[in-house]
Enzyme design. Sequence first.
Site, PDB file in Angstrom:
ATOM      1  N   SER A 284       0.818  -1.213   0.000  1.00 45.79           N
ATOM      2  CA  SER A 284       0.000   0.000   0.000  1.00 45.79           C
ATOM      3  C   SER A 284       0.854   1.266   0.000  1.00 45.79           C
ATOM      4  O   SER A 284       2.006   1.254   0.425  1.00 45.79           O
ATOM      5  CB  SER A 284      -0.913   0.026   1.220  1.00 45.79           C
ATOM      6  OG  SER A 284      -1.679  -1.146   1.289  1.00 45.79           O
TER       7      SER A 284
HETATM    8  N1  SAH Z   1      -0.224  -5.568   3.859  1.00 47.42           N
HETATM    9  C1  SAH Z   1       0.594  -5.837   2.691  1.00 47.42           C
HETATM   10  C2  SAH Z   1      -0.063  -5.464   1.379  1.00 47.42           C
HETATM   11  C3  SAH Z   1      -1.209  -6.275   1.128  1.00 47.42           C
HETATM   12  S1  SAH Z   1      -1.738  -6.490  -0.529  1.00 47.42           S
HETATM   13  C4  SAH Z   1       1.924  -5.154   2.757  1.00 47.42           C
HETATM   14  O1  SAH Z   1       2.185  -4.398   3.711  1.00 47.42           O
HETATM   15  O2  SAH Z   1       2.727  -5.378   1.862  1.00 47.42           O
HETATM   16  C5  SAH Z   1      -3.032  -7.605  -0.094  1.00 47.42           C
HETATM   17  C6  SAH Z   1      -2.547  -8.974   0.290  1.00 47.42           C
HETATM   18  O3  SAH Z   1      -3.684  -9.707   0.705  1.00 47.42           O
HETATM   19  C7  SAH Z   1      -1.938  -9.745  -0.867  1.00 47.42           C
HETATM   20  O4  SAH Z   1      -0.686 -10.231  -0.514  1.00 47.42           O
HETATM   21  C8  SAH Z   1      -2.927 -10.870  -1.097  1.00 47.42           C
HETATM   22  O5  SAH Z   1      -2.351 -12.054  -1.554  1.00 47.42           O
HETATM   23  C9  SAH Z   1      -3.524 -11.031   0.276  1.00 47.42           C
HETATM   24  N2  SAH Z   1      -4.826 -11.677   0.308  1.00 47.42           N
HETATM   25  C10 SAH Z   1      -5.840 -11.601  -0.589  1.00 47.42           C
HETATM   26  N3  SAH Z   1      -6.896 -12.339  -0.203  1.00 47.42           N
HETATM   27  C11 SAH Z   1      -6.544 -12.907   0.986  1.00 47.42           C
HETATM   28  C12 SAH Z   1      -7.203 -13.787   1.889  1.00 47.42           C
HETATM   29  N4  SAH Z   1      -8.439 -14.241   1.657  1.00 47.42           N
HETATM   30  N5  SAH Z   1      -6.537 -14.155   2.993  1.00 47.42           N
HETATM   31  C13 SAH Z   1      -5.287 -13.716   3.260  1.00 47.42           C
HETATM   32  N6  SAH Z   1      -4.608 -12.890   2.438  1.00 47.42           N
HETATM   33  C14 SAH Z   1      -5.219 -12.488   1.310  1.00 47.42           C
END
Ligand code: SAH
Length: 238
Positions: free
Chosen positions: A89
């Site tokens: 993000s």
């Molecule tokens: N917080 C992260 C950015 C997140 S991007 C950072 O600081 O880099 C969103 C993330 O959520 C992605 O890695 C994606 O694979 C994950 N994601 C998507 N659906 C999900 C689910 N159902 N359970 C766990 N993770 C999930």
Amino acid sequence: MKNFFQLLAGLLLSIIFINAPLNSNTEDNPYKILRQRMVAEQIESRGVQKKNVLQALLTVPRHQFVPGNQTKHAYEDRPLPIGYGQTISQPYIVGYMTEIINPEPTQRILEIGTGSGYQAAILAEIVREVFTVEIISELGQSAAEHLKRLGYKKINVKIADGYYGWPEKAPFDAIVVTAAAEYIPPPLIDQLKDGGKMIIPVGSPFLVQTLMLVEKNKNKITTRSLMPVRFVPLRKDK
Ligand code: SAH
């Protein structure tokens, strides 16, 4: 002769003094300046105020959480690709989401969507323990290894569908969801402590969503819309 020694002493001193800042100039220093600028210009200026949150953003080496070809962009005012179609993000959003849950040193926090591990690291700078769930095993594994290498001992990574939270470790003081859900997953509400806060983007995948603050007080749930955001979708397990 006296002049010669004076000259020699002067030369030695100047070498010491010229070298001193070079020696203390760790590899991280140019990034430290970029981080200070990021916090001042993108985050504090937009209203994030809590000292512990700003300090965490000044401390965590964001450039070490992005792929090598993105290092030079690490401190820019935008999200960045981290592989597998996912993104880290925008720094301001990380700061805002961290501040709104009001993190304190005694707390245990759940994050859904580990991604690069950056948000987890920011939380770990402040709170007692962080539990983070990632659905893409490659991302979760590499984040876990990377966080360990950087010395983050308070972060626990699990590869699973974060829709179901982490029931064995519940309840949590706060929950930070970093992928967009079409509705607030009921298991996450269940796993929130009384008096706890959850921040979550809610809305249609691939469109603009609403960042929502969910609060639980004496089993009553209140929600508040905060701002429009764009997150990658919260996937459903295959
Ligand atoms: N917080 C992260 C950015 C997140 S991007 C950072 O600081 O880099 C969103 C993330 O959520 C992605 O890695 C994606 O694979 C994950 N994601 C998507 N659906 C999900 C689910 N159902 N359970 C766990 N993770 C999930």
